[in-house]
Design an enzyme around this catalytic site. Structure first.
Site, mmCIF file in Angstrom:
data_model
loop_
_atom_site.group_PDB
_atom_site.id
_atom_site.type_symbol
_atom_site.label_atom_id
_atom_site.label_comp_id
_atom_site.label_asym_id
_atom_site.label_seq_id
_atom_site.Cartn_x
_atom_site.Cartn_y
_atom_site.Cartn_z
ATOM 1 N N ASP A 156 34.703 17.988 35.683
ATOM 2 C CA ASP A 156 36.102 17.734 36.045
ATOM 3 C C ASP A 156 36.634 18.741 37.063
ATOM 4 O O ASP A 156 37.682 19.362 36.854
ATOM 5 C CB ASP A 156 36.994 17.757 34.802
ATOM 6 C CG ASP A 156 36.488 16.872 33.684
ATOM 7 O OD1 ASP A 156 35.973 15.789 33.995
ATOM 8 O OD2 ASP A 156 36.606 17.259 32.511
ATOM 9 N N GLU B 299 41.865 7.079 35.189
ATOM 10 C CA GLU B 299 42.171 8.448 34.762
ATOM 11 C C GLU B 299 41.983 9.383 35.944
ATOM 12 O O GLU B 299 41.742 8.949 37.063
ATOM 13 C CB GLU B 299 41.256 8.853 33.593
ATOM 14 C CG GLU B 299 39.788 8.723 33.901
ATOM 15 C CD GLU B 299 38.893 8.894 32.668
ATOM 16 O OE1 GLU B 299 39.402 9.313 31.616
ATOM 17 O OE2 GLU B 299 37.695 8.608 32.782
#
Length: 486
Positions: free
Chosen positions: A16, A185
């Protein structure tokens, strides 16, 4: 593009990624989940070679991971710079939720968390302070609408940077590139060529992971998908699971992206990769940056405990000392529980590696043991320990192999080749002997990655004993056995 190639620019447990630039300097953060300290911060001048600065959450007062389950904790941070201040937003899952920490120096110290309103995960910040922006700041995040179907939506509120809080109405920006889209997302907003670009992930973080883009004339929308979504299709190899991208512009005006990906066949999990970005009528086009990453050997004599070492959850007491090797105090806590055991560990960074340590430890009571640990999480780990009976290799509580050894120092080593883990031991001046090989496919990661560490426990009973590790060596296989740590 149906495939992704190349080596990660940040190997190992680096999922991430988010990046920002200040002048000629780039700063990057990644998720850290249940590991402490939280949110590692890196610096680079070229986006390929990165140096660890520390962690944004390195004080016990900043981060409560007590009882945190596997693959929970700190999800998907975003780092941005505005008016001389770094703002880093993240979500503490199963905790108070979204928060922001700030610093004038990315090496720290970072502030205590300011908790923010709102549901969901994967928060981001956008400062609309370019030449054609209005100077306002915005907070975006994803939230679940139907978990079984993977239906999420991206929402936004105004962020007041001086007060570190959200204000004003909420806007729903996006629910996916098509009616059946799963898991939109990882939203990031940018203002490019006078319009707003929303970049998100889609498809979940497994092999269907992808990147989609949408544009709008106003920051509040409406957002329309760019032609040809996804802009980064699911990769079928040799690197898979690519997605969760963040864009950054170079001083020369070119664009790059950092994103996560997985090299299948080992327990390394999600790593940080780099892409060149070109533009096709407002549509970002991703091209992998080709470079050859080489692992650097490590021989840590523990003059101190560097930022690359982590503990499992928040350490409420200091159970280690350094300066004369690493000494771990035996405590009742053990791996397999939702506790913070006497464990210091670092991510495995390459599919093939050799690790070793020299252990000086005499068990003083039943249940006292110490040694090497290969840890995915509480539920999946391998332990290679000195016990009162000798050496013991375990998968959790299951004994896989054992051997008696004489009192005194012993060297412990692990040769890792993908999922194959060979455990070896030796006297301080002796030759390596093989105990067992384990095909550890049960260590296959989901969100986190395997860490390799040093561990000690008294298994539920109080103890005044300690385990002394004289060093820790890590090498990449050009040799047939782990290196010495003396």
């Amino acid at each position: 593009m149906t495939g992704w190639f190349g080596d990660p620019v940040l190997p190992g447990f680096r999922p991430d990624p988010s990046v920002c630039r200040v002048g000629a300097d780039y700063y990057l953060v990644t998720s850290s989940f249940e590991w402490f300290p939280g949110l590692p911060v890196f610096h680079s001048r070229d986006l390929v070679n990165w140096r660890r600065l520390g962690s944004a959450l390195d004080r016990v007062s900043q981060l409560d991971l007590d009882g945190c389950g596997p693959s929970r904790g700190l999800f998907a941070p975003t780092i941005r710079h505005h008016d001389g201040v770094f703002h880093l937003v993240c979500t503490l899952m199963d905790g108070p939720g979204h928060f922001v920490v700030t610093a004038t120096d990315p090496a720290g110290p970072w502030s205590e968390p300011y908790w923010l309103d709102g549901e969901g995960f994967d928060p981001s910040l956008f400062f609309d302070d370019g030449p054609d922006g209005d100077g306002r700041a915005w907070f975006t995040a994803a939230r679940v609408r139907d978990e079984a179907a993977g239906r999420t939506e991206i929402w936004m509120r105004e962020y007041l940077p001086g007060e570190r809080r959200l204000t004003g109405p909420e806007y729903v920006l996006w629910s996916g590139s098509h009616p059946g889209a799963r898991w939109p997302e990882a939203p990031h907003l940018y203002r490019i060529d006078g319009t707003y670009l929303l970049l998100t992930a889609e498809g979940g973080t497994d092999v269907d992971h992808s990147v989609v883009a949408a544009r709008a004339d106003r920051v509040t929308g409406p957002y329309r998908g760019v032609p040809g979504n996804p802009v980064l299709a699911p990769s079928r190899g040799p690197v898979t699971c690519t997605g969760h991208a963040d864009l950054v512009r170079t001083p020369d005006g070119d664009w790059r992206a950092v994103l996560l990906g997985v090299r299948p066949g080992s327990a390394i999990g999600r790593e940080t990769f780099l892409a060149h970005i070109a533009w096709d009528v407002g549509r970002p086009v991703f091209t992998p940056v080709a470079h050859t990453g080489r692992g650097s050997p490590l021989c840590d004599d523990f003059a101190g405990l560097s930022a690359d070492w982590s503990t499992l959850r928040t350490p409420r007491e200091r159970f280690w000392t350094t300066g004369d090797g690493l000494r771990l105090r035996l405590r009742p806590e053990r791996l397999g529980e939702r506790t913070a055991p006497s464990l210091v560990a670092r991510p495995q960074e390459q599919p093939d590696c050799d690790v070793s340590t020299e252990l000086r430890f005499t068990p003083a009571a039943p249940g006292e043991e110490a040694g090497l640990a290969v840890v995915l999480d509480d539920d999946a780990h391998l332990l290679f320990l000195r016990t009162p009976e000798g050496l013991s290799l375990r998968r959790g509580t299951e004994v896989l192999a054992g051997v008696p050894v004489p009192a005194g120092p012993v060297r412990l080593g692990i040769r890792i080749r993908g999922f194959g883990h060979t455990f070896v031991f030796a006297a301080p001046e002796g030759a390596w002997q093989e105990l067992a090989t384990v095909e550890a496919t049960f260590l296959a990661p989901l969100f986190t990655s395997v860490h390799i560490g040093l561990y000690a426990t008294s298994n539920g009973d109080p103890s005044a004993n300690e385990a002394h590790f004289t060093g820790f060596a890590l090498a990449y296989p050009n040799a047939s056995a782990p290196g010495r740590t003396s």
